[in-house]
Design a protein around this motif. Structure first.
Motif, PDB file in Angstrom:
ATOM      1  N   ASP A 192      -4.473  11.089  -7.378  1.00 27.73           N
ATOM      2  CA  ASP A 192      -3.974  12.233  -6.601  1.00 27.73           C
ATOM      3  C   ASP A 192      -4.524  12.189  -5.176  1.00 27.73           C
ATOM      4  N   GLY A 193      -3.614  12.290  -4.202  1.00 29.00           N
ATOM      5  CA  GLY A 193      -4.030  12.290  -2.805  1.00 29.00           C
ATOM      6  C   GLY A 193      -4.262  10.903  -2.253  1.00 29.00           C
ATOM      7  N   THR A 194      -4.131   9.885  -3.111  1.00 31.51           N
ATOM      8  CA  THR A 194      -4.357   8.504  -2.698  1.00 31.51           C
ATOM      9  C   THR A 194      -3.120   7.646  -2.935  1.00 31.51           C
ATOM     10  N   LEU A 195      -2.573   7.740  -4.143  1.00 32.52           N
ATOM     11  CA  LEU A 195      -1.346   7.019  -4.475  1.00 32.52           C
ATOM     12  C   LEU A 195      -0.136   7.938  -4.465  1.00 32.52           C
ATOM     13  N   LEU A 221      -4.264  -4.227   3.060  1.00 35.03           N
ATOM     14  CA  LEU A 221      -3.988  -5.662   3.087  1.00 35.03           C
ATOM     15  C   LEU A 221      -4.919  -6.377   4.051  1.00 35.03           C
ATOM     16  N   ASP A 222      -5.361  -5.683   5.090  1.00 38.66           N
ATOM     17  CA  ASP A 222      -6.289  -6.276   6.047  1.00 38.66           C
ATOM     18  C   ASP A 222      -7.687  -6.429   5.465  1.00 38.66           C
ATOM     19  N   LEU A 223      -8.022  -5.616   4.467  1.00 39.23           N
ATOM     20  CA  LEU A 223      -9.348  -5.717   3.850  1.00 39.23           C
ATOM     21  C   LEU A 223      -9.517  -7.036   3.103  1.00 39.23           C
ATOM     22  N   VAL A 224      -8.420  -7.583   2.622  1.00 41.74           N
ATOM     23  CA  VAL A 224      -8.504  -8.867   1.916  1.00 41.74           C
ATOM     24  C   VAL A 224      -9.086  -9.933   2.836  1.00 41.74           C
ATOM     25  N   ASP A 225      -8.737  -9.850   4.107  1.00 45.47           N
ATOM     26  CA  ASP A 225      -9.204 -10.842   5.080  1.00 45.47           C
ATOM     27  C   ASP A 225     -10.250 -10.271   6.039  1.00 45.47           C
ATOM     28  N   CYS A 226     -10.774  -9.068   5.669  1.00 42.75           N
ATOM     29  CA  CYS A 226     -11.831  -8.438   6.476  1.00 42.75           C
ATOM     30  C   CYS A 226     -11.416  -8.242   7.919  1.00 42.75           C
ATOM     31  N   SER A 234      -7.781  -8.252  -8.017  1.00 49.35           N
ATOM     32  CA  SER A 234      -7.496  -7.400  -9.178  1.00 49.35           C
ATOM     33  C   SER A 234      -7.510  -5.939  -8.769  1.00 49.35           C
ATOM     34  N   LEU A 235      -6.660  -5.154  -9.423  1.00 52.97           N
ATOM     35  CA  LEU A 235      -6.530  -3.729  -9.118  1.00 52.97           C
ATOM     36  C   LEU A 235      -6.831  -2.889 -10.350  1.00 52.97           C
ATOM     37  N   ALA A 236      -7.426  -1.725 -10.112  1.00 52.27           N
ATOM     38  CA  ALA A 236      -7.727  -0.795 -11.202  1.00 52.27           C
ATOM     39  C   ALA A 236      -7.590   0.630 -10.698  1.00 52.27           C
ATOM     40  N   VAL A 237      -7.550   1.565 -11.653  1.00 50.49           N
ATOM     41  CA  VAL A 237      -7.549   2.992 -11.347  1.00 50.49           C
ATOM     42  C   VAL A 237      -8.819   3.606 -11.915  1.00 50.49           C
ATOM     43  N   ALA A 238      -9.404   4.538 -11.184  1.00 50.68           N
ATOM     44  CA  ALA A 238     -10.511   5.354 -11.688  1.00 50.68           C
ATOM     45  C   ALA A 238     -10.179   6.788 -11.301  1.00 50.68           C
ATOM     46  N   THR A 239      -9.719   7.566 -12.264  1.00 48.96           N
ATOM     47  CA  THR A 239      -9.186   8.895 -11.985  1.00 48.96           C
ATOM     48  C   THR A 239      -9.802   9.956 -12.877  1.00 48.96           C
ATOM     49  N   GLU A 285       3.749   1.616  -2.832  1.00 55.03           N
ATOM     50  CA  GLU A 285       4.353   0.681  -3.778  1.00 55.03           C
ATOM     51  C   GLU A 285       4.313  -0.756  -3.267  1.00 55.03           C
ATOM     52  N   ASP A 286       4.692  -0.938  -2.017  1.00 54.42           N
ATOM     53  CA  ASP A 286       4.720  -2.279  -1.440  1.00 54.42           C
ATOM     54  C   ASP A 286       3.310  -2.858  -1.324  1.00 54.42           C
ATOM     55  N   THR A 287       2.364  -2.020  -0.914  1.00 53.06           N
ATOM     56  CA  THR A 287       0.984  -2.478  -0.744  1.00 53.06           C
ATOM     57  C   THR A 287       0.369  -2.900  -2.069  1.00 53.06           C
ATOM     58  N   LEU A 288       0.560  -2.096  -3.100  1.00 52.06           N
ATOM     59  CA  LEU A 288       0.005  -2.439  -4.411  1.00 52.06           C
ATOM     60  C   LEU A 288       0.594  -3.744  -4.935  1.00 52.06           C
ATOM     61  N   ALA A 289       1.887  -3.915  -4.762  1.00 47.22           N
ATOM     62  CA  ALA A 289       2.543  -5.136  -5.227  1.00 47.22           C
ATOM     63  C   ALA A 289       1.992  -6.364  -4.503  1.00 47.22           C
TER      64      ALA A 289
END
Length: 218
Positions: free
Chosen positions: A9-12, A210-215, A103-108, A90-94
């Motif tokens: 909530d508030g993020t996705l 996406l920029d965090l992947v490459d710092c 790897s992606l996860a949810v913590a809610t 949606e596009d960013t997660l994909a």
């Protein structure tokens, strides 16, 4: 960054109109009424925390919490059609999920059944998550680090410097730092920049992840 853990909530998804007007309407049913200005302030200040905490902060007697929470939850889900996905999510997660070694996860704070029925079953983006940690998986919710720690364990993460938690509240920030990982503030959601000043990354759009992947962003 190789491991991205997300609040919901508030993020996705934007659930503000689903939850917060319903809170004011239910409190009025129990005799707690507020001026329009007070109601707007309450909705803003209390969004993103647990319903129980919201009632405590609002100084609602504890013996009424169970009934009010039940009515609030019921009315909110009657208004579930007010929920929207933040643009770019949606596009960013994909794209993140398709990056090698990422790897992606949810913590809610949602309960497991609630997440499965109202998120996993309704939003296609949920297929990008390797795991989802919910409130009933841990002893302590945010701001304790428990949910993030469980997510990291499930992802097989051993290098905390390669993990980031993405959220929109102070509790999200505190949980991330307590778990020893970076925090990215979702300012495009309900994030309050002043309250999230200690965030490691400030996101004005999901695409910046996406920029965090490459710092590429600081």
């Amino acid at each position: 960054m190789k491991n991205f853990i997300f609040d919901v909530d508030g993020t996705l998804i934007n659930t503000y109109e689903m939850y917060m007007p319903a809170m004011i309407d239910v409190l009025a049913k129990y005799g707690y009424t507020y001026s329009p200005e007070e109601a707007e302030r309450m909705k803003h200040d209390l969004f993103g925390i647990t319903g129980k905490d919201a009632l405590v902060i609002s100084q609602i007697p504890e013996d009424q919490h169970e009934a009010i929470l039940a009515d609030w939850f019921k009315l909110s889900y009657e208004r579930e059609d007010r929920t929207t996905i933040f643009p770019g999510v949606e596009d960013t997660l994909a794209k993140l999920a398709n990056r090698p070694g990422t790897s992606l996860a949810v913590a809610t704070s949602k309960l497991g059944a609630e997440y499965q029925e109202h998120i996993a079953a309704k939003f296609a983006f949920a297929k990008n998550f390797k795991t989802a940690v919910t409130f009933d998986d841990v002893k302590h919710g945010k701001p304790a680090p428990d949910m993030i720690q469980v997510a990291l364990k499930r992802l097989g993460n051993t290098d905390l410097s390669e993990a980031v938690y993405v959220g929109d509240t102070v509790n999200d920030l505190l949980a991330a730092h307590a778990a020893g990982i970076k925090f990215a503030a979702a300012l495009y959601g309900s994030g309050d920049k002043d309250k999230l000043a200690d965030a490691d990354f400030m996101l004005t759009s999901p695409e910046q992840l996406l920029d965090l992947v490459d710092c590429k962003i600081k």
